[in-house]
Design an enzyme around this catalytic site. Structure first.
Site, PDB file in Angstrom:
ATOM      1  N   GLY A   1     -50.766  88.326 -37.880  1.00  0.00           N
ATOM      2  CA  GLY A   1     -49.838  89.226 -38.556  1.00  0.00           C
ATOM      3  C   GLY A   1     -49.213  88.512 -39.743  1.00  0.00           C
TER       4      GLY A   1
ATOM      5  N   ASP B   1     -53.096  78.868 -34.456  1.00  0.00           N
ATOM      6  CA  ASP B   1     -51.739  78.581 -34.015  1.00  0.00           C
ATOM      7  C   ASP B   1     -51.271  77.342 -34.765  1.00  0.00           C
ATOM      8  OD1 ASP B   1     -49.518  79.190 -32.386  1.00  0.00           O
ATOM      9  OD2 ASP B   1     -49.994  77.461 -31.142  1.00  0.00           O
TER      10      ASP B   1
ATOM     11  N   GLY C   1     -43.153  80.487 -44.681  1.00  0.00           N
ATOM     12  CA  GLY C   1     -42.584  79.740 -43.562  1.00  0.00           C
ATOM     13  C   GLY C   1     -41.831  78.480 -44.004  1.00  0.00           C
TER      14      GLY C   1
ATOM     15  N   HIS D   1     -52.908  71.104 -42.991  1.00  0.00           N
ATOM     16  CA  HIS D   1     -53.299  71.105 -41.583  1.00  0.00           C
ATOM     17  C   HIS D   1     -54.327  72.215 -41.301  1.00  0.00           C
ATOM     18  CE1 HIS D   1     -50.064  73.734 -42.560  1.00  0.00           C
ATOM     19  NE2 HIS D   1     -50.007  74.316 -41.381  1.00  0.00           N
TER      20      HIS D   1
HETATM   21  P1  ITT Z   1     -49.763  84.697 -36.160  1.00  0.00           P
HETATM   22  O1  ITT Z   1     -49.671  86.180 -36.200  1.00  0.00           O
HETATM   23  O2  ITT Z   1     -51.024  84.179 -36.793  1.00  0.00           O
HETATM   24  O3  ITT Z   1     -49.496  84.082 -34.796  1.00  0.00           O
HETATM   25  P2  ITT Z   1     -47.237  83.421 -36.897  1.00  0.00           P
HETATM   26  O4  ITT Z   1     -46.421  83.556 -38.156  1.00  0.00           O
HETATM   27  O5  ITT Z   1     -46.621  83.823 -35.601  1.00  0.00           O
HETATM   28  O6  ITT Z   1     -48.597  84.202 -37.161  1.00  0.00           O
HETATM   29  P3  ITT Z   1     -47.610  80.657 -35.934  1.00  0.00           P
HETATM   30  O7  ITT Z   1     -47.077  80.977 -34.584  1.00  0.00           O
HETATM   31  O8  ITT Z   1     -48.903  79.930 -36.014  1.00  0.00           O
HETATM   32  O9  ITT Z   1     -47.782  81.951 -36.853  1.00  0.00           O
HETATM   33  O10 ITT Z   1     -46.576  79.829 -36.799  1.00  0.00           O
HETATM   34  C1  ITT Z   1     -45.359  79.384 -36.294  1.00  0.00           C
HETATM   35  C2  ITT Z   1     -44.335  79.319 -37.410  1.00  0.00           C
HETATM   36  O11 ITT Z   1     -44.676  78.266 -38.295  1.00  0.00           O
HETATM   37  C3  ITT Z   1     -44.215  80.591 -38.240  1.00  0.00           C
HETATM   38  O12 ITT Z   1     -42.852  80.844 -38.505  1.00  0.00           O
HETATM   39  C4  ITT Z   1     -44.948  80.260 -39.520  1.00  0.00           C
HETATM   40  O13 ITT Z   1     -44.357  80.915 -40.636  1.00  0.00           O
HETATM   41  C5  ITT Z   1     -44.770  78.745 -39.621  1.00  0.00           C
HETATM   42  N1  ITT Z   1     -45.955  78.177 -40.249  1.00  0.00           N
HETATM   43  C6  ITT Z   1     -47.217  78.202 -39.766  1.00  0.00           C
HETATM   44  N2  ITT Z   1     -48.070  77.635 -40.642  1.00  0.00           N
HETATM   45  C7  ITT Z   1     -47.318  77.254 -41.698  1.00  0.00           C
HETATM   46  C8  ITT Z   1     -47.617  76.663 -42.941  1.00  0.00           C
HETATM   47  O14 ITT Z   1     -48.857  76.364 -43.307  1.00  0.00           O
HETATM   48  N3  ITT Z   1     -46.606  76.440 -43.776  1.00  0.00           N
HETATM   49  C9  ITT Z   1     -45.340  76.740 -43.453  1.00  0.00           C
HETATM   50  N4  ITT Z   1     -44.970  77.329 -42.317  1.00  0.00           N
HETATM   51  C10 ITT Z   1     -45.964  77.587 -41.446  1.00  0.00           C
END
Ligand code: ITT
Length: 189
Positions: free
Chosen positions: A9, A66, A143, A168
């Site tokens: 999402g 994830d 994020g 990453h």
């Molecule tokens: P999904 O629907 O793919 O699960 P999500 O936003 O819930 O999307 P995650 O659980 O993988 O994604 O990410 C956990 C948090 O870390 C979320 O608030 C993201 O915005 C942040 N995050 C993940 N990857 C990031 C990145 O490359 N740079 C900055 N923030 C990141």
């Protein structure tokens, strides 16, 4: 081009994954399906379980991803709770937690899970080291990007192309793409 469905999402992730995969001959189509995320600390287990569930439910070959931010001085927090912490504390809250702390070391981790309907899920991981900034900086990304410094700049100051060379997510997807493009020849051609 072969199509893989990316269950997410998160529009920012989608943009990065699409660019990386399409450069390698894999077409990515976003699909939203709220797969149940296991409540555990093991990101590989979360991705494996999510990928399996989504592939069986959707009947398509899919990837999930994830990701999390791990801050050394906070013993790895927010780690597996990154999503909840971003929604509740946000970047300003993290900077407040880090006020007065000298050790700014942090890393981002990513695990990509791939699965075909009724298949076994496989996972690929990547990580990048950096530091927590002292102020929010940069308009790009999403994020935690504007508070994560890598090589002198926050990820928020990098374009998608620049972030995709070091992130990453790039690390994990590079392994996945190599594996998929090798396996795919055997399985599908
Ligand atoms: P999904 O629907 O793919 O699960 P999500 O936003 O819930 O999307 P995650 O659980 O993988 O994604 O990410 C956990 C948090 O870390 C979320 O608030 C993201 O915005 C942040 N995050 C993940 N990857 C990031 C990145 O490359 N740079 C900055 N923030 C990141």
């Amino acid at each position: 081009m072969k199509t893989i469905y990316f269950v997410t999402g998160n529009v920012g992730k989608m943009q990065e994954v699409k660019k990386l995969c399409e450069g390698a001959g894999i077409h990515i189509q976003q699909v939203e399906y709220p797969y149940p995320e296991l409540q555990c600390d093991d990101m590989e287990e979360i991705a494996r379980h999510g990928a399996q569930d989504a592939a069986n439910h959707l009947g398509k070959r899919i990837i999930v991803e994830d990701a999390g931010l791990f801050i050394s001085a906070l013993n790895g927090f927010p780690g597996p709770y990154s999503s909840y912490v971003f929604k509740t504390l946000g970047n300003e809250g993290i900077l407040k937690l880090m006020a007065g702390i000298k050790n700014r070391k942090a890393c981002f981790k990513s695990v990509v899970g791939y699965c075909e309907p009724n298949g076994e899920a496989v996972t690929f991981s990547g990580a990048v080291d950096g530091e927590i900034a002292r102020e929010i900086k940069g308009e790009h990304g999403f994020g935690y990007d504007p508070i994560f410094i890598h090589d002198g700049k926050t990820f928020g100051e990098l374009t998608t192309e620049e972030k995709n060379k070091v992130s990453h997510r790039y690390g994990a997807l590079k392994k996945f793409i190599e594996w998929f493009n090798t396996c795919d020849k055997k399985i599908f051609n």
